[in-house]
Design a protein around this motif. Sequence first.
Motif, short mmCIF file in Angstrom:
data_model
loop_
_atom_site.label_atom_id
_atom_site.label_comp_id
_atom_site.label_asym_id
_atom_site.label_seq_id
_atom_site.Cartn_x
_atom_site.Cartn_y
_atom_site.Cartn_z
N ASP A 113 0.83 -1.21 0.00
CA ASP A 113 0.00 0.00 0.00
C ASP A 113 0.86 1.25 0.00
N ALA A 114 0.20 2.39 0.10
CA ALA A 114 0.89 3.68 -0.06
C ALA A 114 1.85 4.00 1.08
N MET A 115 1.83 3.22 2.17
CA MET A 115 2.82 3.37 3.24
C MET A 115 3.87 2.26 3.18
N GLY A 116 3.82 1.44 2.13
CA GLY A 116 4.79 0.35 2.01
C GLY A 116 4.44 -0.86 2.87
N ASN A 117 3.28 -0.83 3.54
CA ASN A 117 2.85 -2.03 4.27
C ASN A 117 2.70 -3.18 3.29
N GLN A 118 3.24 -4.35 3.64
CA GLN A 118 3.16 -5.53 2.77
C GLN A 118 2.15 -6.51 3.35
N PHE A 119 1.15 -6.90 2.52
CA PHE A 119 0.14 -7.87 2.93
C PHE A 119 0.31 -9.11 2.05
N ALA A 120 0.80 -10.21 2.63
CA ALA A 120 0.92 -11.48 1.90
C ALA A 120 -0.34 -12.29 2.19
N ILE A 121 -1.14 -12.57 1.14
CA ILE A 121 -2.46 -13.18 1.37
C ILE A 121 -2.56 -14.52 0.64
N ARG A 122 -2.98 -15.53 1.38
CA ARG A 122 -3.11 -16.88 0.83
C ARG A 122 -4.60 -17.19 0.71
N GLU A 123 -5.03 -17.60 -0.45
CA GLU A 123 -6.46 -17.80 -0.70
C GLU A 123 -7.07 -18.88 0.18
N GLY A 124 -8.35 -18.72 0.48
CA GLY A 124 -9.09 -19.74 1.21
C GLY A 124 -10.13 -20.36 0.30
N LEU A 125 -10.98 -21.21 0.89
CA LEU A 125 -12.06 -21.81 0.10
C LEU A 125 -13.08 -20.75 -0.29
N LYS A 126 -13.26 -19.81 0.61
CA LYS A 126 -14.22 -18.74 0.34
C LYS A 126 -13.50 -17.40 0.24
N GLU A 127 -14.17 -16.43 -0.37
CA GLU A 127 -13.60 -15.09 -0.45
C GLU A 127 -13.90 -14.31 0.84
N GLY A 128 -13.12 -13.29 1.07
CA GLY A 128 -13.34 -12.44 2.25
C GLY A 128 -12.01 -11.88 2.71
N PRO A 129 -12.05 -10.95 3.65
CA PRO A 129 -10.79 -10.38 4.16
C PRO A 129 -9.99 -11.46 4.89
N PRO A 130 -8.67 -11.35 4.86
CA PRO A 130 -7.85 -12.39 5.49
C PRO A 130 -7.76 -12.24 7.01
N THR A 131 -7.60 -13.35 7.67
CA THR A 131 -7.16 -13.36 9.07
C THR A 131 -5.64 -13.38 9.04
N VAL A 132 -5.01 -12.37 9.68
CA VAL A 132 -3.56 -12.24 9.49
C VAL A 132 -2.77 -12.32 10.80
N GLU A 192 11.74 8.00 0.50
CA GLU A 192 12.42 6.72 0.71
C GLU A 192 11.58 5.55 0.21
N LEU A 193 10.25 5.65 0.35
CA LEU A 193 9.37 4.60 -0.22
C LEU A 193 9.58 4.53 -1.73
N GLU A 194 9.67 5.70 -2.37
CA GLU A 194 9.89 5.74 -3.82
C GLU A 194 11.27 5.18 -4.16
N ARG A 195 12.28 5.61 -3.40
CA ARG A 195 13.66 5.24 -3.71
C ARG A 195 13.84 3.72 -3.69
N ILE A 196 13.24 3.05 -2.68
CA ILE A 196 13.45 1.60 -2.58
C ILE A 196 12.34 0.82 -3.30
N GLY A 197 11.42 1.54 -3.97
CA GLY A 197 10.41 0.86 -4.79
C GLY A 197 9.26 0.25 -4.00
N TYR A 198 8.95 0.85 -2.83
CA TYR A 198 7.86 0.29 -2.03
C TYR A 198 6.73 1.29 -1.77
N LEU A 199 6.60 2.30 -2.67
CA LEU A 199 5.42 3.17 -2.59
C LEU A 199 4.32 2.48 -3.40
N GLY A 200 3.47 1.71 -2.71
CA GLY A 200 2.48 0.86 -3.41
C GLY A 200 1.34 1.66 -4.03
N ASP A 201 0.63 1.03 -4.97
CA ASP A 201 -0.51 1.65 -5.63
C ASP A 201 -1.74 1.65 -4.73
#
Lengths: 408, 408
Positions: free
Chosen positions: A31-50, A139-148
């Motif tokens: 995301d726009a703060m460089g937070n990384q969300f690694a999400i693994r699909e489940g049987l159903k759709e919905g927000p992840p439990t992280v 710095e987010l831009e410089r290291i390539g982690y300013l997410g869309d």
Amino acid sequence: MSRLALSDTDKQARDWFADTTKSLGCKVIVDAMGNQFAIREGLKEGPPTVAGSHLDTQPTGGRYDGILGVTAGIEMLRTLHNNSITTTFPVGVVNWTNEEGARFPISMVSSGVWAGSIPLSHAHDLKEVGTGSATMKSELERIGYLGDKDCSFEAVPLAAHFELHIEQGPILEAENRKVGIVQGVQAYKWFTVSVRGADCHTGTTSFSHRADALLVASKMIVYSHRAAARKGALASTGILTLKPGSTNTVPGSVDFSLDIRSPDNHIVSEVEADCKTAFAKIAAGEDVEGLNTDFVASSKSCSVDWKLDTDSPATKFHPECISCVEDAAKSIFGGETQALTKPMTSGAGHDSVYTSKRCPTTMIFVPSRDGVSHNPVEFTKPEDCAMGAQVLMQAVLRYDRKRAEGKV
Amino acid sequence: MSRLALSDTDKQARDWFADTTKSLGCKVIVDAMGNQFAIREGLKEGPPTVAGSHLDTQPTGGRYDGILGVTAGIEMLRTLHNNSITTTFPVGVVNWTNEEGARFPISMVSSGVWAGSIPLSHAHDLKEVGTGSATMKSELERIGYLGDKDCSFEAVPLAAHFELHIEQGPILEAENRKVGIVQGVQAYKWFTVSVRGADCHTGTTSFSHRADALLVASKMIVYSHRAAARKGALASTGILTLKPGSTNTVPGSVDFSLDIRSPDNHIVSEVEADCKTAFAKIAAGEDVEGLNTDFVASSKSCSVDWKLDTDSPATKFHPECISCVEDAAKSIFGGETQALTKPMTSGAGHDSVYTSKRCPTTMIFVPSRDGVSHNPVEFTKPEDCAMGAQVLMQAVLRYDRKRAEGKV
């Protein structure tokens, strides 16, 4: 261990996080703060439990604070992947940016933006501490982690957030326990207390003619400790500055920090009120619990002023999340659960404080040797880390089951 | 008022001192430390009875500290000159160099060299504080005040030394008295006390697991005040530094100065011994007079170390000089002498401490408004300055008479 947020070494850790979680079948959102969300699909759709925490450290940090919560989350993904387990709903791991506030001076800033508590522009404009001119955005831009992706709980909703963390205190180790089941984060208020008296010569001014700001501040520090202890709270002074600062001059001016904490907002307020009353008396030269019973009283008094710097009310974690951690611990420790676990309140702030505003949240603590943290000697035994990771995974899976059963 | 020793403005004041005293019939000797001795001949030869003090000031000093003693001495010379009075033995005025120690960091350094207590080369090599590279010797040369005369009590002997000075404390003003008859200078010892505990997180570390160096230091500061008060002594802390210095970190390291003073060397030693015993107990968490009665005791303790920085034993001034001042005061105040004068001990050091090692010496104090000194607001009423100057002159003349009568 030194991995300041958005540094080159932080970029390496982020690249590793993305590569590893992708290899375990996840998609990774940035995301726009460089937070990384690694999400693994489940049987159903919905927000992840992280499982979430952070990979950045203090300038002279340890190897566990934050990092354990992320790597244990990845271990969970690996276990699910290797055993071809598919959860009902998606699960995932989050790496929050700049939790420490060590390079960009707001702690937990990126979970704060995600929760809507801190404006994105304010966070982006944060300048690095020291003499550099970099901002979070540059710095987010410089290291390539300013997410869309927008950084918000609406753009990237989470079903629940579990954070495994080292205790950073000595209690679990002292009591020979393995897991702290965290009920919430204590409230704290930070003040700057200013005492003003009068500079004078240490050799020519009798006690009866002094307004000694340091003597008065010393009495206040001793008093604040007593006042907090009476209520089972904490009061601490970490900063004290005085003027003019010469061996033969009585200081006329002292400023000190006062950090009051308790799991209960009301207790913090009570200790604050108690100290305010007592400090005024101490400054005026009246006796308070024997502290001002000097053999020579002074005809001069000091003034005292309080400035509130931070007010962070108590956080209560979610009962369903806590219950998942309790059940996970029981399944591991069996009859020894009561002896090996302890309901605890986190003394320090964590990203979970912000996530708890927007989704069910709790934390799991494991022992810290000697209670030391923010220091290279920070240490948690490998078996304790493993135990924490096991509780973390089981808690996430239990929460997923509750969702599947429609219980949450 | 800022007239740092051996600066251009100090040269101007020195030139004025020399011109003025020469115009009043004196010869002026300048020694190797730049001390100026203005000497007016008497009927007989012999060392002069002098009024002495200093013309240098602190960086933000007052207009009286030191200066009054020299200008009152010159007023004495003027009175003798205008009234064509010739004393039996020579009399004079001394301007001692760098009494303040503000520019070259040893106080009373030039009277110290004169008395043989400080080696000339050590004094000459003193570098100015701050970023400059000038030494006392280079600045004496630059302004033309590196005299030919040896700086010693043998090369320039004095028969007696009387120093009029502002009190720099509040006692005379508070008691509505006009003159302090100084009996001596109190003893003092300066220590650096180092307390070592352990840094820890203010939020995650319970009181029972802390070794809080600042809490312990605060108790010690409160205790030292009590211990000194019990003995009629003074104890003061003017410097306190701590590490690491963060609101949410309990300081593991505190150093503070401890300045213990009394007119009696034994009392200083008793307060020191009392504090050493008590500080060790406080650091170990044992109770001392209720100071360590915390509601939560800690299982961890701090260590404490003492370093002696300065040991200055008590100075007793000369009974014959004191008696001359008493008689001078009686002749001025008559029946009010007891109400308007007070036997005092100087709390601060002065050039008279060094002169008293080599010739009969005493001091005369006049009131300081609010006890303030080393500050631009330093003030003594003109009539109080005049009264002090009158006592000074009469004391010098009485001492000359005693010499003439063979009584000293």
